[in-house]
Enzyme design. Structure first.
Site, short mmCIF file in Angstrom:
data_model
loop_
_atom_site.label_atom_id
_atom_site.label_comp_id
_atom_site.label_asym_id
_atom_site.label_seq_id
_atom_site.Cartn_x
_atom_site.Cartn_y
_atom_site.Cartn_z
N HIS A 142 -10.39 17.24 -21.82
CA HIS A 142 -9.78 17.79 -20.61
C HIS A 142 -8.73 18.80 -21.00
CE1 HIS A 142 -8.01 18.16 -16.68
NE2 HIS A 142 -8.93 17.37 -16.17
N THR A 154 -4.24 16.37 -13.23
CA THR A 154 -5.57 16.50 -12.63
C THR A 154 -6.00 17.96 -12.45
OG1 THR A 154 -6.81 16.17 -10.59
CG2 THR A 154 -4.43 16.14 -10.40
N GLU A 155 -7.32 18.11 -12.50
CA GLU A 155 -7.93 19.41 -12.27
C GLU A 155 -7.57 19.94 -10.88
OE1 GLU A 155 -11.66 19.62 -14.13
OE2 GLU A 155 -12.59 20.48 -12.37
N HIS A 207 -11.24 13.09 -22.95
CA HIS A 207 -11.13 12.63 -21.57
C HIS A 207 -12.29 11.75 -21.13
CE1 HIS A 207 -9.95 12.60 -17.44
NE2 HIS A 207 -11.00 13.26 -17.03
N ALA A 217 -17.46 0.86 -11.16
CA ALA A 217 -18.89 0.62 -11.35
C ALA A 217 -19.20 -0.87 -11.24
CB ALA A 217 -19.33 1.16 -12.71
C1 LIG Z 1 -7.01 10.15 -16.30
C2 LIG Z 1 -8.38 10.18 -15.73
C3 LIG Z 1 -8.64 10.86 -14.54
C4 LIG Z 1 -9.91 10.90 -14.00
N1 LIG Z 1 -10.11 11.58 -12.81
C5 LIG Z 1 -11.34 11.59 -12.27
C6 LIG Z 1 -11.57 12.25 -11.02
O1 LIG Z 1 -10.68 12.82 -10.41
N2 LIG Z 1 -12.81 12.22 -10.49
C7 LIG Z 1 -13.84 11.56 -11.12
O2 LIG Z 1 -14.93 11.55 -10.58
N3 LIG Z 1 -13.64 10.95 -12.30
C8 LIG Z 1 -12.43 10.94 -12.90
N4 LIG Z 1 -12.24 10.31 -14.10
C9 LIG Z 1 -13.33 9.56 -14.71
C10 LIG Z 1 -13.52 8.23 -14.02
O3 LIG Z 1 -12.29 7.73 -13.58
C11 LIG Z 1 -14.11 7.17 -14.92
O4 LIG Z 1 -15.25 7.65 -15.55
C12 LIG Z 1 -14.50 5.96 -14.12
O5 LIG Z 1 -13.44 5.52 -13.33
C13 LIG Z 1 -14.95 4.85 -14.99
O6 LIG Z 1 -15.15 3.69 -14.21
P1 LIG Z 1 -15.86 2.44 -14.81
O7 LIG Z 1 -16.01 1.46 -13.72
O8 LIG Z 1 -17.04 2.87 -15.57
O9 LIG Z 1 -14.80 1.91 -15.90
P2 LIG Z 1 -13.35 1.28 -15.73
O10 LIG Z 1 -12.77 1.52 -14.42
O11 LIG Z 1 -12.57 1.66 -16.93
O12 LIG Z 1 -13.63 -0.26 -15.82
C14 LIG Z 1 -13.98 -0.87 -17.02
C15 LIG Z 1 -13.88 -2.35 -16.83
O13 LIG Z 1 -14.45 -2.99 -17.95
C16 LIG Z 1 -13.61 -4.02 -18.37
N5 LIG Z 1 -13.82 -4.25 -19.80
C17 LIG Z 1 -13.64 -3.40 -20.82
N6 LIG Z 1 -13.91 -4.00 -21.98
C18 LIG Z 1 -14.28 -5.26 -21.70
C19 LIG Z 1 -14.67 -6.37 -22.47
N7 LIG Z 1 -14.74 -6.34 -23.80
N8 LIG Z 1 -14.96 -7.52 -21.83
C20 LIG Z 1 -14.88 -7.61 -20.48
N9 LIG Z 1 -14.52 -6.59 -19.71
C21 LIG Z 1 -14.23 -5.42 -20.31
C22 LIG Z 1 -12.23 -3.56 -18.02
O14 LIG Z 1 -11.40 -4.66 -17.84
C23 LIG Z 1 -12.46 -2.84 -16.72
O15 LIG Z 1 -12.37 -3.72 -15.65
C24 LIG Z 1 -10.97 10.27 -14.67
C25 LIG Z 1 -10.73 9.60 -15.86
C26 LIG Z 1 -9.46 9.57 -16.41
C27 LIG Z 1 -9.25 8.89 -17.73
#
Ligand SMILES: Cc1cc2nc3c(=O)[nH]c(=O)nc-3n(C[C@H](O)[C@H](O)[C@H](O)COP(=O)(O)OP(=O)(O)OC[C@H]3O[C@@H](n4cnc5c(N)ncnc54)[C@H](O)[C@@H]3O)c2cc1C
Ligand code: SF4
Ligand code: SF4
Ligand code: FES
Lengths: 540, 323
Positions: free
Chosen positions: A228, A240-241, A337, A14
């Site tokens: 999950h 994974t699903e 999850h 994101a």
């Molecule tokens: C095991 C697993 C499998 C999944 N499989 C799927 C799938 O197959 N398909 C699907 O659509 N979704 C899947 N999901 C869900 C999906 O992966 C996540 O919802 C999504 O990747 C989240 O992305 P994000 O960018 O919001 O957060 P993240 O990728 O977690 O990024 C968060 C960022 O914030 C930073 N951060 C955190 N705290 C702080 C702080 N205090 N200060 C500064 N930086 C901070 C971290 O360093 C990181 O860079 C899965 C989730 C899991 C756990």
């Protein structure tokens, strides 16, 4: 002090998507991230990303499945945006370099996912999240976006009702610094570490959600936590699903294919909440293996196919469970999850505080209502990450920087100082473990009023004990004990919101909004937005 | 997995400690721990950090071998602490010693400075450089063509390979296996339009010709990435490219060497026994000590079977565009 137009908090999928778009819009962008972007938890996403891209599929079909999956609690206009944009986003990521799996004719492969009536999850092996994250990161390198790696944000600064900057702690040397900015996009991802069993990384502590909450942003629908069904029994690493998409079968200790009973139509591919509750019911009624797990059987696929289509499943089962999925069934159990709720935003990613935007798992648009379907989270990160990035850049363009973080900086400095020196009797990890146990036991797969009340009392008691913690490490460099203490505070604050009793029948088809009022949390409600799909009973 | 009541082993774990705020020199600390079957080295480090000594620093996040945070040296070999089971290691070696990665400065305890690692990755232009007009839909690339990326696409940038790289040890400027595997990932990608320029660039000093072919990177990679195979592939393609540039000029020259003889395309896994007879590490009939760079020009190998095959001007088969 550092200064940029747009600050992106978190470098996951994101955050990277938001940064790319804000940078393209001409803003001076910087990412502040606790981890290096490629270490973000997005890389753990395995199965796929949804889009109505295959011949014969329609965005309406995707939207309906998503809405039905959400128990009709997603905002339908937001879901429409997500599903309309999805096909182009897949194409865009392919053009930027994501190595999506394809067949010999060059067409992208897709696979069925739980709750979808049509196969529409696109993937790159079973490391889709890693592949998408790599691409997103590569584009950041290409654009030359400023990156502050291993800086953990500790608070967001709001002056006269408007965002003015944030305070972040540099893990490498203990520096605490103010980052001024006209807008921030909070993209700090998941926060499931308050549960004993969770597929989330150890660093997924909901920091940004808690920071925004304390800065005055409303949190939406925090009671909706997804479990999950198939995490590896023990370490709770996600299977994974896609394993069920490829034909995996769930069996209880008696060898029965129990999902036939709970979901006659979709059987093993029923949505996650239904499968998780079914497994838990089997366990509660004594039909699981000792320790409460059941079997996921892939043996009929054969080792070769598993290695080809599900290499990660193969790796995890052998490395972490000592099980060869080609020969034996995999022991699995439900685990926390995904948190559907989060920082309340509109379709542009804006929160109720001017200048604060949010996207990704920490945000709640709402696209997932009470239950997210697999493959929609990665899609949300890209789609709404881009919207939030564009909106933040536009906001920054028409506003002036406001100063005034000095006081907050001093306050945070005193807090860090206190944490380093305090000699309380409570070990951070002991407190965290207690919290995890309370949450798992009382507000796990099943929620009921009585257990929630117990959880609320317990969480409040734990929050009272927080001031007497002891970090036990005084150093400035890579003091992870200190980081864990800060993370615990965030987990405690969010846990209280999660366990607040907040649903009664008149509030059906409403979103819950939680507001931080310093000494207490206040709840308000707003209606779910419905466009063309009328609520119906959710059977599979 | 730990079966209930399974045997518990009390053992010592010895950990490298370095805190520049406290002392200039490093030392080792030891803790007695119960090691249960199923526990990983990371589990043990967590136990120390949480319950014995909170000052112990190490990076970690996903605990499932996918984020690349937790690489360290465990009993003399670099790998991820989160997917290294402790008990089998203890059974094999009788001890457990955890140290930071090599070929990188140590910042604190098990935390290594990965700045040099990332710099090399940045240096290879780690992003797709596509042609001018992409198709309307996704690029049409057949499976077998996309599969070329498989030996590199799962890299999680953990640094294990660099920690073990013999060339890097001798030459800190060498780009190293992970950066070059990333480079390969774009060279081999049918959607990338810059493979010739890339190969020219990677053929500069400290690039593909500086690998010692020691194979360690292939061996330690926790993700099954094969950096050395990737490097060998790029060498072959670089030579083919040189040949086709020459073919375009008036004075036809012979290729300086012919790696095609031993490097099929798609590349055969070099680590397969075919290439290494009876335990001796030999690559394409050349001894390891010779090194590729120095002997490249002088080599007039008899294996020229691949020479006649003129490669296309475009290095990689063109791709069809959709829509
Ligand atoms: C095991 C697993 C499998 C999944 N499989 C799927 C799938 O197959 N398909 C699907 O659509 N979704 C899947 N999901 C869900 C999906 O992966 C996540 O919802 C999504 O990747 C989240 O992305 P994000 O960018 O919001 O957060 P993240 O990728 O977690 O990024 C968060 C960022 O914030 C930073 N951060 C955190 N705290 C702080 C702080 N205090 N200060 C500064 N930086 C901070 C971290 O360093 C990181 O860079 C899965 C989730 C899991 C756990
Ligand atoms: S094979 Fe080459 S790149 Fe790999 S470790 Fe040895 S010298 Fe380094
Ligand atoms: S090639 Fe393998 S060992 Fe090297 S950084 Fe990538 S994943 Fe780690
Ligand atoms: S903790 Fe993520 S790779 Fe080990």
């Amino acid at each position: 002090m550092k200064r940029h137009d747009v600050l992106i908090l978190g470098g996951g999928l994101a955050g990277a998507s938001a940064a790319r778009v804000a940078h393209q819009a001409g803003a001076d962008v910087a990412i502040v991230s606790k981890l290096s972007p490629l270490r973000s938890h997005t890389v753990a996403a395995a199965g796929g990303i949804n889009a109505a891209l295959a011949a014969g599929d329609t965005w309406e079909g995707h939207a309906f499945d998503t809405i039905k999956g959400s128990d009709f609690l997603a905002d339908q206009d937001s879901v429409e945006i997500l599903c309309r944009e999805a096909p182009n986003l897949i194409v865009e990521m392919d053009h930027l370099g994501t190595p999506f799996s394809r067949d010999e004719s060059g067409t992208l492969f897709n696979r069925p996912f739980g709750g979808m009536r049509q196969a529409r999850a696109f993937f790159a092996g079973d490391r889709t999240g890693l592949a998408l994250m790599q691409t997103a990161w590569e584009q950041l390198v290409k654009a030359g976006v400023t990156l502050y790696e291993e800086w953990a944000a500790t608070s967001l600064i709001v002056e006269n009702g408007r965002f003015s900057g944030l305070i972040a702690y540099r893990i490498a040397d203990g520096t605490l610094e103010e980052f001024q900015g006209k807008a921030v996009v909070v993209c700090t991802g998941p926060g499931g570490q308050m549960y004993l069993k969770s597929t989330n990384a150890v660093t997924c502590t909901g920091d940004g959600t808690a920071l925004a909450f304390r800065a005055g942003c409303a949190l939406k629908d925090m009671e909706f936590v997804q479990f999950h069904p198939t995490s590896l029994h023990g370490p709770n690493i996600l299977i994974t699903e896609a394993a069920r998409g490829e034909g995996g079968i769930l069996k209880n200790a008696k060898g029965e294919r129990f999902m036939e009973k709970y979901s006659p139509k979709m059987v093993d591919l029923a949505p996650r909440d239904i499968v998780s509750r079914s497994i838990q019911t089997e366990a509660n009624e004594g039909r699981a293996f000792p320790g409460g797990y059941v079997h996921l059987d892939l043996t009929h696929l054969g080792a070769a196919r598993i290695k080809e289509r599900l290499p990660e499943v193969y790796q995890f089962s052998t490395e972490f469970a000592g099980v060869d999925p080609g020969k034996e069934p995999i022991p699995i159990e439900p685990a926390q999850h995904y948190i559907m709720g989060g920082i309340a935003t509109n379709n542009a990613g804006a929160t109720n505080v001017p200048g604060i935007f949010a996207a990704g798992e920490c945000a709640c648009v709402s696209l997932h209502g009470a239950n997210r379907l697999g493959g929609n989270a990665l899609l949300e990160c890209i789609a709404f990450g881009k919207h939030a990035g564009a909106a933040a850049a536009a906001f920054a363009k028409k506003t002036a920087q406001i100063a005034g973080g000095e006081q907050i900086l001093q306050q945070e400095d005193r807090r860090v100082d206190w944490l380093l020196k305090t000699e309380g009797g409570e070990r951070v990890e002991a407190l965290r473990l207690e919290l995890k146990q309370v949450m798992w036991d009382n507000v796990g797969v099943f929620r009921n009023e009585q257990d929630m009340a117990a959880a609320l009392a317990a969480v409040r008691a734990l929050r009272k004990r927080y001031p007497s913690i002891r970090v036990g490490a005084p150093g400035k460099q890579f003091n992870y004990a200190l980081i864990e203490a800060m993370e615990l505070r965030n987990l405690l604050d969010l846990s209280e919101v999660i366990v607040m009793p907040n649903r009664d029948d008149p509030n059906w088809l409403k979103h819950t909004l939680a507001w931080w009022r310093g000494d207490r949390i206040e709840l308000t409600y707003e209606p779910v937005r419905i466009t063309q799909w009328q609520p119906q009973e959710r059977t599979y | 997995m730990a079966a209930a009541g399974a045997d518990v082993l009390v053992t010592k774990i010895k950990v490298y400690r370095f805190d520049p705020e406290v002392a200039k020199a490093a030392h080792y600390d030891e803790w007695d721990l119960d090691v249960k079957p199923g526990q990983t080295v990371l589990d043990l480090l967590h136990e120390v950090h949480y319950f014995h000594d909170p000052t112990l620093s190490f990076r970690r996040s996903c605990r499932s071998a996918i984020c690349g945070s937790c690489a360290m040296n465990i009993n003399g070999r670099t790998g991820l602490s989160c997917n290294t089971q402790a008990k089998p290691l203890l059974d094999r070696d009788g001890y457990l010693i955890v140290e930071p990665m090599k070929n990188m400065p140590v910042l604190k305890d098990l935390v290594a400075d990965m700045g040099g690692f990332w710099k090399a990755v940045y240096d290879i232009d780690p992003y797709l450089r596509p042609g001018a007009d992409p198709p309307k839909g996704p690029y049409v690339v057949p499976k077998h063509r996309m599969d070329l990326l498989k030996i590199a696409q799962d890299c999680i940038m953990c640094g294990s390979c660099l920690s073990e790289c013999t060339s890097r040890e001798a030459n800190p400027e060498y780009l190293g296996p992970a950066a070059l595997a990333k480079a390969y990932r774009f060279v081999a990608d049918a959607r990338d339009d810059a493979s010739v320029e890339r190969l020219k660039e990677y053929s500069q000093p400290n690039g593909i010709w500086d690998c010692d072919t020691c194979l360690y990177c292939n061996e330690v990679c926790p993700m099954g990435v094969k950096p050395m195979d990737a490097i060998m592939y790029m060498r072959e393609k670089a030579i083919e490219a040189t040949r086709s540039w020459r073919a375009g000029s008036s004075t036809r020259q012979r290729p300086r060497t012919s790696l095609s003889a031993c490097l099929a395309w798609p590349p055969r896994p070099l680590s397969s026994p075919k290439f290494f007879s009876a335990g001796r590490r030999r690559t394409c009939g050349k001894s390891r000590s010779g090194g590729w760079r120095t002997s490249r020009s002088s080599q007039r190998s008899s294996r020229r079977s691949g020479r006649g095959r003129r490669s296309e001007v475009r290095l990689l088969p063109g791709l069809r565009r959709a829509g």
